[in-house]
Design a protein around this motif. Structure first.
Motif, PDB file in Angstrom:
ATOM      1  N   LEU A 146       0.406   9.069   6.077  1.00 32.55           N
ATOM      2  CA  LEU A 146      -0.803   9.392   6.833  1.00 32.55           C
ATOM      3  C   LEU A 146      -0.483   9.725   8.285  1.00 32.55           C
ATOM      4  O   LEU A 146      -1.043  10.660   8.865  1.00 32.55           O
ATOM      5  N   ALA A 147       0.433   8.945   8.871  1.00 26.53           N
ATOM      6  CA  ALA A 147       0.820   9.193  10.268  1.00 26.53           C
ATOM      7  C   ALA A 147       1.546  10.520  10.403  1.00 26.53           C
ATOM      8  O   ALA A 147       1.321  11.276  11.359  1.00 26.53           O
ATOM      9  N   ARG A 148       2.421  10.826   9.450  1.00 26.80           N
ATOM     10  CA  ARG A 148       3.134  12.106   9.491  1.00 26.80           C
ATOM     11  C   ARG A 148       2.161  13.267   9.337  1.00 26.80           C
ATOM     12  O   ARG A 148       2.294  14.311   9.999  1.00 26.80           O
ATOM     13  N   LEU A 149       1.170  13.088   8.452  1.00 30.04           N
ATOM     14  CA  LEU A 149       0.166  14.127   8.263  1.00 30.04           C
ATOM     15  C   LEU A 149      -0.575  14.397   9.575  1.00 30.04           C
ATOM     16  O   LEU A 149      -0.810  15.558   9.943  1.00 30.04           O
ATOM     17  N   ALA A 150      -0.927  13.335  10.286  1.00 29.65           N
ATOM     18  CA  ALA A 150      -1.619  13.491  11.574  1.00 29.65           C
ATOM     19  C   ALA A 150      -0.726  14.206  12.591  1.00 29.65           C
ATOM     20  O   ALA A 150      -1.208  15.036  13.376  1.00 29.65           O
ATOM     21  N   ILE A 151       0.570  13.897  12.578  1.00 30.65           N
ATOM     22  CA  ILE A 151       1.501  14.547  13.505  1.00 30.65           C
ATOM     23  C   ILE A 151       1.581  16.044  13.222  1.00 30.65           C
ATOM     24  O   ILE A 151       1.502  16.880  14.136  1.00 30.65           O
ATOM     25  N   PHE A 152       1.723  16.403  11.948  1.00 31.48           N
ATOM     26  CA  PHE A 152       1.835  17.823  11.596  1.00 31.48           C
ATOM     27  C   PHE A 152       0.545  18.569  11.900  1.00 31.48           C
ATOM     28  O   PHE A 152       0.578  19.747  12.288  1.00 31.48           O
ATOM     29  N   GLU A 153      -0.602  17.904  11.737  1.00 31.00           N
ATOM     30  CA  GLU A 153      -1.877  18.551  12.067  1.00 31.00           C
ATOM     31  C   GLU A 153      -1.995  18.772  13.569  1.00 31.00           C
ATOM     32  O   GLU A 153      -2.459  19.826  14.015  1.00 31.00           O
ATOM     33  N   ARG A 154      -1.597  17.777  14.350  1.00 32.97           N
ATOM     34  CA  ARG A 154      -1.672  17.924  15.811  1.00 32.97           C
ATOM     35  C   ARG A 154      -0.756  19.023  16.320  1.00 32.97           C
ATOM     36  O   ARG A 154      -1.083  19.736  17.267  1.00 32.97           O
ATOM     37  N   SER A 155       0.397  19.157  15.687  1.00 31.30           N
ATOM     38  CA  SER A 155       1.348  20.194  16.109  1.00 31.30           C
ATOM     39  C   SER A 155       1.101  21.518  15.382  1.00 31.30           C
ATOM     40  O   SER A 155       1.852  22.477  15.583  1.00 31.30           O
ATOM     41  N   ARG A 156       0.064  21.557  14.521  1.00 29.15           N
ATOM     42  CA  ARG A 156      -0.324  22.761  13.779  1.00 29.15           C
ATOM     43  C   ARG A 156       0.811  23.287  12.908  1.00 29.15           C
ATOM     44  O   ARG A 156       0.961  24.495  12.712  1.00 29.15           O
ATOM     45  N   ASP A 157       1.595  22.378  12.359  1.00 26.70           N
ATOM     46  CA  ASP A 157       2.643  22.730  11.404  1.00 26.70           C
ATOM     47  C   ASP A 157       2.033  22.619  10.010  1.00 26.70           C
ATOM     48  O   ASP A 157       2.229  21.646   9.278  1.00 26.70           O
ATOM     49  N   TRP A 158       1.282  23.655   9.624  1.00 25.69           N
ATOM     50  CA  TRP A 158       0.489  23.592   8.401  1.00 25.69           C
ATOM     51  C   TRP A 158       1.327  23.535   7.129  1.00 25.69           C
ATOM     52  O   TRP A 158       0.951  22.807   6.192  1.00 25.69           O
ATOM     53  N   PRO A 159       2.453  24.249   7.012  1.00 27.16           N
ATOM     54  CA  PRO A 159       3.265  24.104   5.791  1.00 27.16           C
ATOM     55  C   PRO A 159       3.771  22.676   5.582  1.00 27.16           C
ATOM     56  O   PRO A 159       3.738  22.162   4.462  1.00 27.16           O
ATOM     57  N   GLN A 160       4.225  22.033   6.647  1.00 30.58           N
ATOM     58  CA  GLN A 160       4.695  20.647   6.524  1.00 30.58           C
ATOM     59  C   GLN A 160       3.530  19.722   6.190  1.00 30.58           C
ATOM     60  O   GLN A 160       3.669  18.799   5.379  1.00 30.58           O
ATOM     61  N   ALA A 161       2.392  19.953   6.819  1.00 29.86           N
ATOM     62  CA  ALA A 161       1.207  19.137   6.516  1.00 29.86           C
ATOM     63  C   ALA A 161       0.812  19.283   5.047  1.00 29.86           C
ATOM     64  O   ALA A 161       0.476  18.301   4.379  1.00 29.86           O
ATOM     65  N   ALA A 162       0.878  20.514   4.538  1.00 35.16           N
ATOM     66  CA  ALA A 162       0.529  20.747   3.133  1.00 35.16           C
ATOM     67  C   ALA A 162       1.503  20.031   2.203  1.00 35.16           C
ATOM     68  O   ALA A 162       1.102  19.490   1.163  1.00 35.16           O
ATOM     69  N   SER A 163       2.789  20.017   2.573  1.00 34.03           N
ATOM     70  CA  SER A 163       3.795  19.336   1.752  1.00 34.03           C
ATOM     71  C   SER A 163       3.509  17.840   1.651  1.00 34.03           C
ATOM     72  O   SER A 163       3.550  17.253   0.566  1.00 34.03           O
ATOM     73  N   VAL A 164       3.188  17.210   2.784  1.00 36.39           N
ATOM     74  CA  VAL A 164       2.877  15.776   2.781  1.00 36.39           C
ATOM     75  C   VAL A 164       1.587  15.518   2.006  1.00 36.39           C
ATOM     76  O   VAL A 164       1.489  14.564   1.228  1.00 36.39           O
ATOM     77  N   ALA A 165       0.574  16.372   2.206  1.00 35.34           N
ATOM     78  CA  ALA A 165      -0.708  16.194   1.509  1.00 35.34           C
ATOM     79  C   ALA A 165      -0.532  16.296  -0.007  1.00 35.34           C
ATOM     80  O   ALA A 165      -1.175  15.552  -0.758  1.00 35.34           O
ATOM     81  N   ARG A 166       0.338  17.202  -0.451  1.00 38.12           N
ATOM     82  CA  ARG A 166       0.579  17.318  -1.892  1.00 38.12           C
ATOM     83  C   ARG A 166       1.201  16.045  -2.451  1.00 38.12           C
ATOM     84  O   ARG A 166       0.824  15.578  -3.538  1.00 38.12           O
ATOM     85  N   ARG A 167       2.151  15.458  -1.711  1.00 39.45           N
ATOM     86  CA  ARG A 167       2.781  14.224  -2.187  1.00 39.45           C
ATOM     87  C   ARG A 167       1.775  13.080  -2.228  1.00 39.45           C
ATOM     88  O   ARG A 167       1.786  12.268  -3.155  1.00 39.45           O
ATOM     89  N   MET A 168       0.904  13.014  -1.217  1.00 34.37           N
ATOM     90  CA  MET A 168      -0.110  11.956  -1.199  1.00 34.37           C
ATOM     91  C   MET A 168      -1.108  12.145  -2.332  1.00 34.37           C
ATOM     92  O   MET A 168      -1.545  11.176  -2.960  1.00 34.37           O
ATOM     93  N   HIS A 169      -1.483  13.389  -2.594  1.00 36.38           N
ATOM     94  CA  HIS A 169      -2.417  13.675  -3.682  1.00 36.38           C
ATOM     95  C   HIS A 169      -1.796  13.281  -5.021  1.00 36.38           C
ATOM     96  O   HIS A 169      -2.453  12.663  -5.864  1.00 36.38           O
ATOM     97  N   ALA A 170      -0.516  13.634  -5.200  1.00 33.31           N
ATOM     98  CA  ALA A 170       0.171  13.314  -6.454  1.00 33.31           C
ATOM     99  C   ALA A 170       0.354  11.809  -6.631  1.00 33.31           C
ATOM    100  O   ALA A 170       0.358  11.304  -7.759  1.00 33.31           O
ATOM    101  N   ALA A 171       0.496  11.081  -5.510  1.00 31.15           N
ATOM    102  CA  ALA A 171       0.698   9.633  -5.573  1.00 31.15           C
ATOM    103  C   ALA A 171      -0.613   8.871  -5.721  1.00 31.15           C
ATOM    104  O   ALA A 171      -0.612   7.644  -5.787  1.00 31.15           O
ATOM    105  N   GLY A 172      -1.731   9.576  -5.774  1.00 35.09           N
ATOM    106  CA  GLY A 172      -3.021   8.923  -5.931  1.00 35.09           C
ATOM    107  C   GLY A 172      -3.531   8.264  -4.668  1.00 35.09           C
ATOM    108  O   GLY A 172      -4.338   7.333  -4.733  1.00 35.09           O
ATOM    109  N   GLN A 173      -3.103   8.760  -3.489  1.00 32.70           N
ATOM    110  CA  GLN A 173      -3.558   8.194  -2.225  1.00 32.70           C
ATOM    111  C   GLN A 173      -4.878   8.799  -1.758  1.00 32.70           C
ATOM    112  O   GLN A 173      -5.339   8.507  -0.656  1.00 32.70           O
ATOM    113  N   GLY A 174      -5.476   9.635  -2.585  1.00 33.48           N
ATOM    114  CA  GLY A 174      -6.751  10.257  -2.230  1.00 33.48           C
ATOM    115  C   GLY A 174      -6.779  11.697  -2.709  1.00 33.48           C
ATOM    116  O   GLY A 174      -5.776  12.241  -3.198  1.00 33.48           O
ATOM    117  N   ASP A 175      -7.939  12.324  -2.563  1.00 34.20           N
ATOM    118  CA  ASP A 175      -8.107  13.727  -2.936  1.00 34.20           C
ATOM    119  C   ASP A 175      -7.898  14.582  -1.693  1.00 34.20           C
ATOM    120  O   ASP A 175      -8.732  14.590  -0.777  1.00 34.20           O
TER     121      ASP A 175
END
Length: 388
Positions: A146-175
């Protein structure tokens, strides 16, 4: 030289007495240290409960000096430094913990997490991201992602943010499907700014596949189609928006009006908008209806005077914004005072036409998908402040 057994008999009791005395001396010293360490610890705890952080830090430093191997005291001291904004000292404490070879695996992960928080609070995002990445596979993995996702969003690194979000989605951490769609829309916006409309359309179609219910991708696709002169495609996309995400239709009202004017389909679009307005009144839809009915007065019976729509809105609900817009076209008995009255009404109504974040209350003249105040996604309703 003869070996004298008497010396041995005399030496054994002497050695026993010396050993016993040394052990008693070490025991007294250990007891004294143990008494001093809890005393300093409880003193620090008392200061902390009384919100005397300076004195609490001094007491914990004393306790750590008395017992440098106690990891809990180090954690308490590091957290206090972080809360006081002394991030460099907090980093030193947690790095010292990580350098210890006798630290358990659980405490090592805890120290790594604390170090990452130090870097986050200090604004050292690159070092924080590196520290958080090392928490993969630990008990702190979810928080770290979650913290890494916030960092990538703040720095507007959308590909990295998408990569973390996919792992969280796959791990059942939310939709995270809607958020991933936003990341694709952000990248599409950059492609459009660079003049690559084809690349933008491809990304927006990926966003629709990821989250069919998300409104943003359809709005952007409709704008691109309209700019390309394909009004029929743009109108078809907005019809889909009404079916999939009707709450977002006020955001498309101005685009509906633009499509109607450029394609000569005022009557068709006006019928669509009046139908939506009857279901869910909206100031933006009302403005689009007024603009279109002024150019197509006989498209809908009873709309000869386009500004009568504002009066109809006032019959349904009180609205200072609608009242100010209706009054702008009226002639008053004392018309010489009209400009002053109109200026006062417009000033009073202006704050009511803003959008407000439902998460933090941040207000803005434009609609945001990503709140600039609290960084929340989809926290701005599609309605103005007066309509909330």
């Amino acid at each position: 030289m003869e070996f004298d057994l008497a010396w041995i008999l005399l030496g054994l009791p002497l050695a026993f007495i010396l050993g016993w005395g040394a052990s008693r001396l070490d025991l007294r010293q250990l007891r004294a240290q143990n008494r001093d360490a809890p005393k300093a610890y409880f003193k620090g705890l008392n200061f902390l409960l009384n919100e005397q952080q300076d004195k609490a830090i001094d007491a914990f430093i004393e306790a750590v000096q008395n017992d440098p191997d106690t990891s809990e005291l180090h954690f308490a001291l590091g957290n206090l430094f972080r809360r006081r904004g002394e991030y460099d000292r907090a980093v030193r404490v947690h790095e010292h913990l990580l350098s210890r070879g006798d630290l358990s695996g659980a405490d090592r992960d805890r120290a790594q997490h604390a170090l990452a928080l130090d870097f986050l609070k200090a604004g050292l995002l690159d070092r924080a991201e590196d520290a958080l990445a090392r928490l993969e596979g630990t008990a702190f993995e979810g928080e770290a992602r979650l913290a890494r996702l916030a960092i990538f969003e703040r720095s507007r690194d959308w590909p990295q943010a998408a990569s973390v979000a996919r792992r969280m989605h796959a791990a059942g951490q939310g939709d995270f499907s809607t958020r991933q769609a936003h990341y694709l829309c952000e990248q599409a916006q950059s492609q459009r700014a660079a003049g690559d409309n084809a690349g933008a359309v491809a990304l927006l179609e990926q966003a629709l596949a990821a989250a069919p219910q998300a409104a943003r991708a359809r709005l952007e696709l409709a704008r691109i189609a309209q700019q390309a002169g394909n009004s029929a495609e743009a109108l078809g996309t907005l019809r889909e928006l009404r079916a999939q995400a009707p709450a977002a239709l006020p955001l498309a009202a101005a685009l509906f009006a633009e499509i109607a004017r450029t394609s000569g389909r005022e009557a068709e679009v006006l019928e669509l908008l009046t139908g939506y307005y009857a279901e869910a009144p909206s100031l933006d839809v009302l403005d689009a209806i007024v603009a279109l009915s002024a150019s197509e007065p006989k498209a809908i019976p009873g709309t000869d005077d386009s500004r009568m729509w504002y009066l109809r809105h006032l019959e349904r609900e009180p609205s200072l914004v609608a009242a100010a817009k209706w009054l702008a076209g009226e002639r008053l008995e004392h018309e010489e005072f009209h400009p002053q009255i109109q200026a006062a009404l417009d000033t009073a109504a202006r704050p009511l036409t803003r959008y407000r974040c439902a998460a933090c209350g941040f207000e803005a003249r434009q609609h945001f998908w990503h709140c600039p105040g609290c960084q929340a996604w989809d926290s701005y309703p599609a309605k103005r402040v007066e309509e909330l």
